[in-house]
Design a protein around this motif. Sequence first.
Motif, mmCIF file in Angstrom:
data_model
loop_
_atom_site.group_PDB
_atom_site.id
_atom_site.type_symbol
_atom_site.label_atom_id
_atom_site.label_comp_id
_atom_site.label_asym_id
_atom_site.label_seq_id
_atom_site.Cartn_x
_atom_site.Cartn_y
_atom_site.Cartn_z
ATOM 1 N N MET A 1 0.845 -1.166 0.000
ATOM 2 C CA MET A 1 0.000 0.000 0.000
ATOM 3 C C MET A 1 0.896 1.236 0.000
ATOM 4 S SD MET A 1 -3.137 0.910 2.514
ATOM 5 C CE MET A 1 -2.246 1.666 3.825
ATOM 6 N N THR A 2 0.523 2.210 -0.780
ATOM 7 C CA THR A 2 1.258 3.455 -0.873
ATOM 8 C C THR A 2 0.272 4.602 -0.915
ATOM 9 O OG1 THR A 2 2.926 2.333 -2.201
ATOM 10 C CG2 THR A 2 2.960 4.713 -2.241
ATOM 11 N N ARG A 3 0.568 5.678 -0.167
ATOM 12 C CA ARG A 3 -0.251 6.880 -0.238
ATOM 13 C C ARG A 3 -1.739 6.621 -0.022
ATOM 14 N NH1 ARG A 3 1.045 11.051 -4.049
ATOM 15 N NH2 ARG A 3 -0.998 10.542 -4.771
ATOM 16 N N GLU A 4 -2.087 5.716 0.918
ATOM 17 C CA GLU A 4 -3.472 5.349 1.169
ATOM 18 C C GLU A 4 -4.142 4.844 -0.099
ATOM 19 O OE1 GLU A 4 -5.686 8.174 3.434
ATOM 20 O OE2 GLU A 4 -4.071 8.476 4.843
ATOM 21 N N ALA A 5 -3.367 4.136 -0.889
ATOM 22 C CA ALA A 5 -3.867 3.531 -2.120
ATOM 23 C C ALA A 5 -3.104 2.234 -2.345
ATOM 24 C CB ALA A 5 -3.659 4.477 -3.297
ATOM 25 N N TYR A 6 -3.705 1.369 -3.127
ATOM 26 C CA TYR A 6 -3.094 0.092 -3.437
ATOM 27 C C TYR A 6 -2.520 0.147 -4.841
ATOM 28 C CZ TYR A 6 -5.585 -1.084 0.734
ATOM 29 O OH TYR A 6 -6.041 -1.082 2.027
ATOM 30 N N ARG A 7 -1.262 -0.218 -4.941
ATOM 31 C CA ARG A 7 -0.583 -0.188 -6.239
ATOM 32 C C ARG A 7 -0.959 -1.438 -7.024
ATOM 33 N NH1 ARG A 7 5.713 -0.004 -6.034
ATOM 34 N NH2 ARG A 7 5.309 -2.126 -5.391
ATOM 35 N N VAL A 8 -1.356 -1.234 -8.247
ATOM 36 C CA VAL A 8 -1.715 -2.337 -9.144
ATOM 37 C C VAL A 8 -1.018 -2.114 -10.479
ATOM 38 C CG1 VAL A 8 -3.950 -2.790 -8.072
ATOM 39 C CG2 VAL A 8 -3.802 -1.142 -9.923
ATOM 40 N N SER A 9 -0.847 -3.187 -11.241
ATOM 41 C CA SER A 9 -0.278 -3.025 -12.571
ATOM 42 C C SER A 9 -0.914 -4.040 -13.511
ATOM 43 C CB SER A 9 1.243 -3.176 -12.553
ATOM 44 O OG SER A 9 1.591 -4.481 -12.182
ATOM 45 N N THR A 10 -0.901 -3.689 -14.775
ATOM 46 C CA THR A 10 -1.454 -4.552 -15.813
ATOM 47 C C THR A 10 -0.788 -4.197 -17.136
ATOM 48 O OG1 THR A 10 -3.509 -5.400 -16.761
ATOM 49 C CG2 THR A 10 -3.394 -3.036 -16.409
ATOM 50 N N PRO A 11 -0.618 -5.167 -18.005
ATOM 51 C CA PRO A 11 -0.046 -4.840 -19.310
ATOM 52 C C PRO A 11 -1.084 -4.170 -20.215
ATOM 53 C CG PRO A 11 -0.432 -7.199 -19.134
ATOM 54 C CD PRO A 11 -0.794 -6.603 -17.821
ATOM 55 N N VAL A 12 -0.661 -3.103 -20.874
ATOM 56 C CA VAL A 12 -1.497 -2.407 -21.851
ATOM 57 C C VAL A 12 -0.647 -2.218 -23.100
ATOM 58 C CG1 VAL A 12 -2.795 -0.310 -22.383
ATOM 59 C CG2 VAL A 12 -2.794 -1.181 -20.035
ATOM 60 N N ASN A 13 -1.047 -2.854 -24.177
ATOM 61 C CA ASN A 13 -0.305 -2.773 -25.438
ATOM 62 C C ASN A 13 1.185 -3.076 -25.251
ATOM 63 O OD1 ASN A 13 -2.677 -2.019 -26.770
ATOM 64 N ND2 ASN A 13 -2.319 0.137 -26.307
ATOM 65 N N GLY A 14 1.486 -4.095 -24.453
ATOM 66 C CA GLY A 14 2.861 -4.511 -24.247
ATOM 67 C C GLY A 14 3.645 -3.693 -23.237
ATOM 68 N N VAL A 15 2.989 -2.732 -22.592
ATOM 69 C CA VAL A 15 3.640 -1.886 -21.585
ATOM 70 C C VAL A 15 3.030 -2.214 -20.222
ATOM 71 C CG1 VAL A 15 3.990 0.502 -20.814
ATOM 72 C CG2 VAL A 15 3.995 -0.040 -23.253
ATOM 73 N N ASP A 16 3.882 -2.399 -19.210
ATOM 74 C CA ASP A 16 3.381 -2.656 -17.862
ATOM 75 C C ASP A 16 2.954 -1.319 -17.256
ATOM 76 O OD1 ASP A 16 2.731 -4.247 -15.673
ATOM 77 O OD2 ASP A 16 4.693 -3.959 -14.743
ATOM 78 N N VAL A 17 1.655 -1.115 -17.127
ATOM 79 C CA VAL A 17 1.105 0.143 -16.624
ATOM 80 C C VAL A 17 0.784 -0.010 -15.148
ATOM 81 C CG1 VAL A 17 -0.817 1.772 -16.824
ATOM 82 C CG2 VAL A 17 0.165 0.738 -18.873
ATOM 83 N N MET A 18 1.310 0.923 -14.333
ATOM 84 C CA MET A 18 1.095 0.889 -12.898
ATOM 85 C C MET A 18 0.140 2.016 -12.498
ATOM 86 S SD MET A 18 3.910 0.933 -9.828
ATOM 87 C CE MET A 18 4.965 -0.064 -10.861
ATOM 88 N N GLY A 19 -0.727 1.698 -11.546
ATOM 89 C CA GLY A 19 -1.674 2.698 -11.070
ATOM 90 C C GLY A 19 -1.988 2.499 -9.603
ATOM 91 N N TYR A 20 -2.850 3.379 -9.092
ATOM 92 C CA TYR A 20 -3.230 3.349 -7.682
ATOM 93 C C TYR A 20 -4.744 3.281 -7.538
ATOM 94 C CZ TYR A 20 1.556 4.785 -6.755
ATOM 95 O OH TYR A 20 2.917 4.841 -6.692
ATOM 96 N N VAL A 21 -5.194 2.335 -6.714
ATOM 97 C CA VAL A 21 -6.599 2.217 -6.356
ATOM 98 C C VAL A 21 -6.736 2.814 -4.953
ATOM 99 C CG1 VAL A 21 -8.494 0.634 -5.869
ATOM 100 C CG2 VAL A 21 -6.872 0.110 -7.711
ATOM 101 N N PRO A 22 -7.456 3.921 -4.814
ATOM 102 C CA PRO A 22 -7.575 4.554 -3.500
ATOM 103 C C PRO A 22 -8.240 3.637 -2.470
ATOM 104 C CG PRO A 22 -8.422 5.989 -5.229
ATOM 105 C CD PRO A 22 -8.189 4.647 -5.841
ATOM 106 N N GLU A 23 -7.697 3.656 -1.274
ATOM 107 C CA GLU A 23 -8.273 2.876 -0.189
ATOM 108 C C GLU A 23 -9.734 3.274 0.034
ATOM 109 O OE1 GLU A 23 -7.029 3.496 4.046
ATOM 110 O OE2 GLU A 23 -6.206 1.489 3.698
ATOM 111 N N GLY A 24 -10.036 4.549 -0.111
ATOM 112 C CA GLY A 24 -11.400 5.032 0.079
ATOM 113 C C GLY A 24 -12.384 4.413 -0.904
#
Length: 78
Positions: free
Chosen positions: A1-24
């Motif tokens: 968990m980072t910044r009161e959010a959960y870090r997730v990643s998924t491939p998009v068009n061959g690129v590993d895209v990282m994002g944050y899902v807010p805890e709220g």
Amino acid sequence: MTREAYRVSTPVNGVDVMGYVPEGLVMEMLGINRRPGHGEVYAWLETHFASVEGALNKRYSGGVPKRPFDRITLAEEA
């Protein structure tokens, strides 16, 4: 968990895209008034994987995901 959010990643068009899902967002969708446990978050992410992945894909492509997943951000936006 980072910044009161959960870090997730998924491939998009061959690129590993990282994002944050807010805890709220997770708390709101689970209908709880406390920080969710790790097991609850993992179960929520599994249930909503397609929507989270779609939101990251949409953000990466320059769009805005539909509510409530519009609160998910790309790591590079944070």
